[in-house]
Design an enzyme around this catalytic site. Structure first.
Site, PDB file in Angstrom:
ATOM      1  N   GLU A 274      57.987 -51.124  15.845  1.00 19.73           N
ATOM      2  CA  GLU A 274      59.211 -50.334  15.749  1.00 19.73           C
ATOM      3  C   GLU A 274      59.176 -49.092  16.625  1.00 19.73           C
ATOM      4  O   GLU A 274      60.212 -48.647  17.105  1.00 19.73           O
ATOM      5  CB  GLU A 274      59.582 -50.004  14.298  1.00 19.73           C
ATOM      6  CG  GLU A 274      58.664 -49.087  13.551  1.00 19.73           C
ATOM      7  CD  GLU A 274      59.132 -48.818  12.119  1.00 19.73           C
ATOM      8  OE1 GLU A 274      60.325 -48.942  11.820  1.00 19.73           O
ATOM      9  OE2 GLU A 274      58.275 -48.466  11.296  1.00 19.73           O
TER      10      GLU A 274
ATOM     11  N   CYS B  60      75.088 -45.008   8.801  1.00 18.69           N
ATOM     12  CA  CYS B  60      76.031 -43.920   9.070  1.00 18.69           C
ATOM     13  C   CYS B  60      75.746 -42.700   8.197  1.00 18.69           C
ATOM     14  O   CYS B  60      75.375 -42.835   7.030  1.00 18.69           O
ATOM     15  CB  CYS B  60      77.451 -44.369   8.786  1.00 18.69           C
ATOM     16  SG  CYS B  60      77.922 -45.848   9.662  1.00 18.69           S
TER      17      CYS B  60
ATOM     18  N   GLU C  49      51.043 -53.268   8.221  1.00 19.64           N
ATOM     19  CA  GLU C  49      51.699 -51.981   8.437  1.00 19.64           C
ATOM     20  C   GLU C  49      51.396 -51.444   9.848  1.00 19.64           C
ATOM     21  O   GLU C  49      52.287 -50.903  10.521  1.00 19.64           O
ATOM     22  CB  GLU C  49      51.247 -50.986   7.349  1.00 19.64           C
ATOM     23  CG  GLU C  49      51.756 -49.562   7.494  1.00 19.64           C
ATOM     24  CD  GLU C  49      53.272 -49.409   7.459  1.00 19.64           C
ATOM     25  OE1 GLU C  49      53.984 -50.410   7.342  1.00 19.64           O
ATOM     26  OE2 GLU C  49      53.735 -48.272   7.597  1.00 19.64           O
TER      27      GLU C  49
ATOM     28  N   ARG D 109      69.087 -40.769  10.023  1.00 24.12           N
ATOM     29  CA  ARG D 109      69.491 -42.056   9.455  1.00 24.12           C
ATOM     30  C   ARG D 109      69.669 -43.123  10.542  1.00 24.12           C
ATOM     31  O   ARG D 109      69.700 -44.308  10.241  1.00 24.12           O
ATOM     32  CB  ARG D 109      70.794 -41.890   8.677  1.00 24.12           C
ATOM     33  CG  ARG D 109      70.650 -40.995   7.477  1.00 24.12           C
ATOM     34  CD  ARG D 109      72.000 -40.697   6.846  1.00 24.12           C
ATOM     35  NE  ARG D 109      72.541 -41.823   6.147  1.00 24.12           N
ATOM     36  CZ  ARG D 109      72.330 -42.105   4.866  1.00 24.12           C
ATOM     37  NH1 ARG D 109      71.566 -41.315   4.153  1.00 24.12           N
ATOM     38  NH2 ARG D 109      72.877 -43.145   4.296  1.00 24.12           N
TER      39      ARG D 109
ATOM     40  N   LYS E  74      54.374 -50.656  12.567  1.00 29.92           N
ATOM     41  CA  LYS E  74      54.528 -49.336  13.191  1.00 29.92           C
ATOM     42  C   LYS E  74      54.591 -49.478  14.707  1.00 29.92           C
ATOM     43  O   LYS E  74      55.397 -48.836  15.367  1.00 29.92           O
ATOM     44  CB  LYS E  74      53.370 -48.393  12.814  1.00 29.92           C
ATOM     45  CG  LYS E  74      53.369 -47.883  11.395  1.00 29.92           C
ATOM     46  CD  LYS E  74      54.348 -46.758  11.132  1.00 29.92           C
ATOM     47  CE  LYS E  74      55.631 -47.211  10.497  1.00 29.92           C
ATOM     48  NZ  LYS E  74      55.657 -47.611   9.130  1.00 29.92           N
TER      49      LYS E  74
ATOM     50  N   TRP F 245      76.681 -45.888  12.907  1.00 26.89           N
ATOM     51  CA  TRP F 245      75.741 -46.941  13.329  1.00 26.89           C
ATOM     52  C   TRP F 245      76.595 -48.194  13.437  1.00 26.89           C
ATOM     53  O   TRP F 245      77.064 -48.726  12.428  1.00 26.89           O
ATOM     54  CB  TRP F 245      74.643 -47.087  12.282  1.00 26.89           C
ATOM     55  CG  TRP F 245      73.481 -47.927  12.691  1.00 26.89           C
ATOM     56  CD1 TRP F 245      72.395 -47.521  13.420  1.00 26.89           C
ATOM     57  CD2 TRP F 245      73.265 -49.299  12.395  1.00 26.89           C
ATOM     58  NE1 TRP F 245      71.532 -48.564  13.593  1.00 26.89           N
ATOM     59  CE2 TRP F 245      72.020 -49.671  12.979  1.00 26.89           C
ATOM     60  CE3 TRP F 245      73.976 -50.277  11.705  1.00 26.89           C
ATOM     61  CZ2 TRP F 245      71.492 -50.948  12.887  1.00 26.89           C
ATOM     62  CZ3 TRP F 245      73.447 -51.558  11.610  1.00 26.89           C
ATOM     63  CH2 TRP F 245      72.224 -51.882  12.194  1.00 26.89           C
TER      64      TRP F 245
ATOM     65  N   LYS G 213      67.264 -45.283   9.423  1.00 29.19           N
ATOM     66  CA  LYS G 213      66.319 -44.873   8.380  1.00 29.19           C
ATOM     67  C   LYS G 213      66.636 -45.554   7.056  1.00 29.19           C
ATOM     68  O   LYS G 213      65.760 -45.950   6.316  1.00 29.19           O
ATOM     69  CB  LYS G 213      66.364 -43.347   8.237  1.00 29.19           C
ATOM     70  CG  LYS G 213      65.434 -42.788   7.170  1.00 29.19           C
ATOM     71  CD  LYS G 213      63.984 -43.007   7.555  1.00 29.19           C
ATOM     72  CE  LYS G 213      63.013 -42.469   6.515  1.00 29.19           C
ATOM     73  NZ  LYS G 213      61.666 -43.012   6.740  1.00 29.19           N
TER      74      LYS G 213
ATOM     75  N   ASN H 120      81.158 -45.333   5.769  1.00 25.34           N
ATOM     76  CA  ASN H 120      79.848 -45.965   5.911  1.00 25.34           C
ATOM     77  C   ASN H 120      79.915 -47.281   5.150  1.00 25.34           C
ATOM     78  O   ASN H 120      80.417 -47.318   4.034  1.00 25.34           O
ATOM     79  CB  ASN H 120      78.755 -45.066   5.305  1.00 25.34           C
ATOM     80  CG  ASN H 120      77.383 -45.738   5.309  1.00 25.34           C
ATOM     81  OD1 ASN H 120      77.128 -46.653   6.082  1.00 25.34           O
ATOM     82  ND2 ASN H 120      76.501 -45.284   4.432  1.00 25.34           N
ATOM     83  N   GLY H 121      79.414 -48.362   5.745  1.00 28.07           N
ATOM     84  CA  GLY H 121      79.405 -49.641   5.043  1.00 28.07           C
ATOM     85  C   GLY H 121      80.193 -50.683   5.808  1.00 28.07           C
ATOM     86  O   GLY H 121      80.482 -50.521   6.999  1.00 28.07           O
TER      87      GLY H 121
ATOM     88  N   HIS I  51      42.814 -70.553  11.507  1.00 29.13           N
ATOM     89  CA  HIS I  51      43.862 -71.526  11.199  1.00 29.13           C
ATOM     90  C   HIS I  51      45.007 -71.437  12.212  1.00 29.13           C
ATOM     91  O   HIS I  51      46.091 -71.943  11.958  1.00 29.13           O
ATOM     92  CB  HIS I  51      44.370 -71.305   9.775  1.00 29.13           C
ATOM     93  CG  HIS I  51      43.270 -71.438   8.765  1.00 29.13           C
ATOM     94  ND1 HIS I  51      42.772 -72.659   8.370  1.00 29.13           N
ATOM     95  CD2 HIS I  51      42.541 -70.493   8.129  1.00 29.13           C
ATOM     96  CE1 HIS I  51      41.791 -72.462   7.500  1.00 29.13           C
ATOM     97  NE2 HIS I  51      41.625 -71.152   7.342  1.00 29.13           N
TER      98      HIS I  51
HETATM   99  O1  M6R Z   1      64.033 -46.790   2.219  1.00 27.97           O
HETATM  100  P1  M6R Z   1      63.184 -48.017   1.998  1.00 27.97           P
HETATM  101  O2  M6R Z   1      61.783 -47.690   1.627  1.00 27.97           O
HETATM  102  O3  M6R Z   1      63.811 -48.995   1.061  1.00 27.97           O
HETATM  103  O4  M6R Z   1      63.124 -48.734   3.424  1.00 27.97           O
HETATM  104  C1  M6R Z   1      62.510 -49.974   3.550  1.00 27.97           C
HETATM  105  C2  M6R Z   1      62.326 -50.330   5.009  1.00 27.97           C
HETATM  106  O5  M6R Z   1      63.563 -50.394   5.657  1.00 27.97           O
HETATM  107  C3  M6R Z   1      61.441 -49.315   5.728  1.00 27.97           C
HETATM  108  O6  M6R Z   1      60.190 -49.189   5.127  1.00 27.97           O
HETATM  109  C4  M6R Z   1      61.239 -49.731   7.199  1.00 27.97           C
HETATM  110  O7  M6R Z   1      60.472 -50.897   7.269  1.00 27.97           O
HETATM  111  C5  M6R Z   1      60.614 -48.591   7.989  1.00 27.97           C
HETATM  112  N1  M6R Z   1      61.358 -48.369   9.201  1.00 27.97           N
HETATM  113  C6  M6R Z   1      59.198 -48.846   8.364  1.00 27.97           C
HETATM  114  O8  M6R Z   1      58.647 -47.802   9.085  1.00 27.97           O
END
Ligand code: M6R
Length: 616
Positions: free
Chosen positions: A492, A2, A485, A27, A489, A76, A611, A102-103, A508
């Site tokens: 997501e 949020c 990574e 966010r 990417k 959110w 985010k 938020n929370g 394996h």
């Molecule tokens: O703000 P942070 O670096 O702690 O966030 C960690 C993960 O939530 C963040 O890296 C997430 O995996 C991203 N969406 C990846 O692109």
């Protein structure tokens, strides 16, 4: 998650609130709303499920009178779906006060039960409305928004940032935070509140972070911070290091496209001033000095998602350079398995936002159990660095797209700086070797710029692969976290099933997945820097090629072994082994972005993601 914005000042609150919400869109959210005490002294709210554009359209066709006091929210969904009714703000019983949150209020069921038996009626399924009704009841008793708010937050458990306004006290916004972020923006005759500085950076760069279990009251000419019992608290001001234009898209098609191109600057700015005469200088580490570093027996890196993959690169480099054993642990697994910690353990948390609840809880656990805690963070004034003994700030600038790109590079650069510093403190590398590694790091921005200048083939490749259902990524040693990574990417952004494997693990199990036409990205180590490993990866390529895989290789320009075996080669410049990932990850970031674009998806705000993940 949020986004929260609060404003008190001149009669332009609607513009400030909507501008703030627009900047907080990154966010991740699924509904939006505002409440304003208008120029007639009425409290007006407007809230809509969906994107901010829906709320804006609604306000355009049916405008609200403007006013000098207001709060705004992007939600959110957690308790109750993303509907108009569940969107914030929520009102007190008599409709005179509005509250945003938020929370997660963990004891909301008990509180709701109490209010229901008092005759209160609820319009939504949210935990937030419980806080609004509770505040309304307290206001009826105290006739003071500050006092009523204080009484209310004392009854809440869980994680919350709350803001509230009351029609009978125009010119006042109250806020409180526990386990969820809140920052004050200091203006001239006006003041602001935000979940992060993006909410108000367009108007002021003077900011104050609010600590755990603290409350704030802002008026046009004053700001008061207290604890939940009302005792005044000394809060430190800081200047936001970037301006509003840094969080604008500019002419780019997406924030992600812009942020990938900012990768070279993210690395350059993170190392700037920290390499002097070939040696690393980290005055930021003051809280954990050389004597403490000399005495540590192990390091545990805690992080989530992309940040955890930068942590794996950090592990490989720090262990190799300083000979201190390093473990990397997903922050959300850490505290629940009772890890062994003592004062000779250094816990390093990595977080772009500095607000990720899982990482924050790991940091808290580590501190409570006697470990030393260092954080690597990209966000000034965020909670995790405030709760750590020392912090190395990455200077990647604001990262708006949900998918982390430039922050990953900056995290790796910061970890490498730390590793080289530790090696000097412990005498495990000579000054000359440290200087050579520093030179490699300094050369990255220029080499990465070259990678980013020739990306047409990646866009083309992504275009051809828009119908692909699954992609595999293979790497060894530092290529392994790059593979992880690359897969993250793609998952997501393009919603494609993707898996990253250590290439040695293929035989394996995962090799069973290879069938004719299966696309497999392979991160190939340099034949010069890692000849043994290079041979092994070439063998892995042969194994999958023999089973019909389409091999998409990221390899050093001039590696003659790869082109005959691969369907596509994406070349990167020569770099020493530890530094190759800083170049190899960019093509994978671009590939995921281009594939998502080819599928017509929103690359900046992928579905279901936020985010900053501020709940556990
Ligand atoms: O703000 P942070 O670096 O702690 O966030 C960690 C993960 O939530 C963040 O890296 C997430 O995996 C991203 N969406 C990846 O692109």
């Amino acid at each position: 998650m949020c986004g929260i914005v609060g404003y008190v000042g001149t009669s332009k609150s609607i513009e400030v609130l909507l501008g703030g919400l627009r900047r907080l869109e990154y966010r991740g959210y699924d509904s939006a709303g505002i409440a304003v005490i208008d120029e007639n002294g009425d409290l007006q709210t407007r809230k809509r499920a969906g994107k901010l554009a829906t709320l804006l359209g609604d306000l355009e066709s049916n405008p609200l009178a403007n006013g000098a006091t207001g709060i705004g929210h992007t939600r959110w969904a957690t308790h109750g779906g993303p509907t108009d009714g569940n969107a914030h703000p929520h009102l007190g019983d008599d409709g005179k006060l509005a509250l945003i949150h938020n929370g997660i209020i963990e004891n909301f069921s008990e509180l709701k039960q109490e209010l229901l038996s008092d005759g209160y009626v609820f319009d939504s399924e949210t935990d937030t409305e419980v806080a609004a009704k509770l505040l309304g009841r307290e206001y009826g008793r105290t006739k003071s928004l500050e006092q009523a708010f204080r009484n209310t937050v004392q009854r809440l458990e869980g994680a919350f940032t709350l803001l509230a306004v009351h029609r009978d006290e125009p010119g006042l916004v109250v806020g409180a935070r526990r386990n969820s972020p809140l920052v004050i923006g200091l203006g001239d005759g006006e003041n602001f509140l935000g979940s992060d500085v993006a909410a108000f950076v367009e108007f002021t760069r003077r900011a104050v972070a609010i600590g755990q279990d603290q409350m704030v009251a802002i008026r046009p000419d004053s700001v008061t911070v207290t604890d939940f019992l009302g005792a005044p608290v000394q809060a430190d001001e800081f200047e936001v290091a970037w301006d509003a234009s840094a969080s604008e898209k500019g002419g780019w098609s997406s924030f992600m496209a812009k942020e990938i191109t900012e990768g070279p600057d993210a690395v350059a700015n993170t190392i700037r001033g920290r390499i002097v005469d070939g040696l690393v200088q980290l005055p930021d580490l003051d809280g954990i000095g050389d004597a403490a570093l000399a005495g540590i027996t192990r390091i545990v890196i805690v992080a989530c998602g992309t940040a955890s993959y930068s942590g794996i690169l950090g592990k490989y480099a720090i262990e190799s350079w300083s000979r201190v054993p390093v473990e990397v642990e997903l922050a959300h697994e850490f505290r629940y398995r009772e890890p062994v910690l003592d004062s000779t353990t250094l816990v390093i948390s990595i977080s772009q936002s500095g607000e990720t609840m899982d990482t924050r809880m790991a940091v808290q656990y580590a501190s409570e159990h006697g470990a030393r805690v260092l954080s690597i963070c990209n966000t000034q004034g965020a909670t995790i660095p405030r709760e750590s003994e020392a912090v190395i700030y990455t200077h990647a600038g604001p990262e708006v797209a949900v998918a982390s790109t430039k922050a990953f590079l900056a995290q790796v650069a910061a970890l490498y700086l730390f590793g080289l510093h530790l090696a000097r403190v412990r005498g495990t590398l000579s000054d000359q070797v440290i200087a050579e590694n520093c030179a490699e790091l300094v050369a990255i921005p220029e080499k990465l710029t070259r990678v980013l200048e020739s990306t047409d083939s990646i866009a083309q490749l992504a275009g051809w692969m828009a119908d692909t259902r699954a992609v595999l990524f293979l790497g060894r040693h530092v290529g392994y976290p790059v593979a992880l990574e690359g897969a993250l990417k793609l998952k997501e952004l393009a919603y494609i099933h993707a898996e990253g494997f250590a290439a040695g693990e293929l035989k394996h199990g995962p090799i069973a997945l290879i069938e004719p036409g299966q696309p497999v990205f392979v991160i190939v180590p340099s034949p010069i820097g890692q000849p043994e490993l290079h041979k092994k990866v070439i063998s892995n390529i042969k194994e999958i090629e023999a089973r019909g895989a389409r091999v998409l290789a990221i390899a050093e320009a001039g590696d003659a072994f790869v082109p005959p075996l691969a369907d596509v080669v994406l070349p990167i410049p020569l770099a020493a082994p530890f530094f190759e990932p800083l170049l190899a990850v960019a093509p994978l970031q671009i590939f995921a972005m281009e594939l998502a674009t080819a599928k017509g998806l929103d690359v900046d705000q992928p579905r279901n993601l936020a985010k900053s993940v501020t709940v556990e």
